[in-house]
Design a protein around this motif. Structure first.
Motif, short mmCIF file in Angstrom:
data_model
loop_
_atom_site.label_atom_id
_atom_site.label_comp_id
_atom_site.label_asym_id
_atom_site.label_seq_id
_atom_site.Cartn_x
_atom_site.Cartn_y
_atom_site.Cartn_z
N GLU A 1 0.90 -1.27 0.18
CA GLU A 1 0.23 -0.09 -0.11
C GLU A 1 0.84 1.25 -0.05
O GLU A 1 0.52 2.31 -0.69
CB GLU A 1 -1.15 0.18 1.04
N ILE B 1 -2.89 -7.06 -4.53
CA ILE B 1 -3.02 -5.55 -4.47
C ILE B 1 -2.12 -4.91 -5.35
O ILE B 1 -2.46 -3.99 -5.98
CB ILE B 1 -3.41 -5.16 -2.97
N GLU C 1 -3.34 -2.68 -8.43
CA GLU C 1 -3.51 -1.22 -8.32
C GLU C 1 -2.58 -0.32 -9.29
O GLU C 1 -3.01 0.58 -9.75
CB GLU C 1 -3.11 -0.80 -6.89
#
Length: 256
Positions: free
Chosen positions: A112, A139, A143
């Motif tokens: 993240e 992720i 992303e």
């Protein structure tokens, strides 16, 4: 004050440094890897290597990726001509040791954190290579792809169930006998595999909560501890040294 006995569950090839830190801080380490890592020369890795000259960026998320590339393609890293992003100090230092310049390392050592940095810098319409384990969370590639980048995902190593299951069972027995004071987890799979080996998961969680100080390297690993209802602490910076410093600080505070 007695020495705390600290269980190290990270893979064997990474556990040595953690054990040294525990000893330096005045504790006794007990090594019981709940995860093994195995470099693999997968078809997807071969494809990444073949497309080396297409890369605008490459992302290394762990030191094992670098070890794997050096094992199967010793000239790959030496001849890279693209920008490099890494997650974590240890990965960055190993990359630099291999002659690379780190162009991007997020303050938040998570996928993240890296995604946020790519967004801030407006990195889009680039070809990005991500060699890692196939069991990693989706992720990061998802992303970065949403930002308009082409992602070349490659399996560089496998995250395996512990080959030495006996040592983990011995650790659980020591926990039951109150011979362990603290336990550390450095990835989601170290937690998952630990509980998979346990015959009674609820009882083990209760033992951790009642008798041990449980330390997670960061919030991603902590989510799995939440799943098993295990109380934990984690440092603000997601590194093994910071995790151990926090562990010993809390240990001293509770045993003064």
């Amino acid at each position: 004050m007695s020495k705390p006995v600290v269980a190290i569950t990270r893979p064997k090839d990474r556990a040595k440094k953690a054990c040294e830190i525990v000893e330096k801080l005045g504790g006794t380490p007990v090594m019981a890897p709940t995860l093994d890592l195995q470099p693999v020369n997968s078809e997807s890795l071969k494809n990444l290597v073949a497309r080396k000259d297409d890369l605008d960026w490459i992302i290394f998320t762990s030191p094992t990726t670098i070890v794997s590339l050096n094992k199967f393609y010793p000239d790959f890293i030496k001849t890279l001509d693209c920008k490099l992003a890494v997650i974590g100090n240890k990965t960055g230092k190993l990359a630099e040791k291999n002659g690379l310049t780190v162009d991007l390392m997020p303050d938040d050592f998570t996928a993240e954190g890296l995604i946020e940095e790519f967004k801030k810098r407006g990195i889009t319409k680039k070809t990005i290579g991500i060699p890692r384990t196939a069991s990693a969370r989706p992720i990061l590639p998802e992303e970065l792809e949403k930002l308009g980048n082409e992602i070349i995902l490659a399996e560089a190593y496998k995250s395996l169930f512990p080959m030495d299951e006996k040592s983990v069972k011995e650790l659980i027995s020591k926990i039951e006998n109150k011979e362990i004071d603290a336990i550390t987890f450095t990835s989601p799979l170290t937690v998952e595999n630990f509980f998979k080996i346990a015959d009674d998961k609820r009882k083990l969680a209760e033992l951790l909560n009642d008798n041990l100080l449980t330390v997670s390297i960061g919030p991603i690993t902590a989510r799995v501890l939440d799943k098993y209802d295990v109380a934990y602490i984690h440092p603000d910076t997601y590194t093994v040294p910071d995790m151990m410093e926090l562990l010993f600080k809390r240990w001293r505070e509770s045993n003064e």
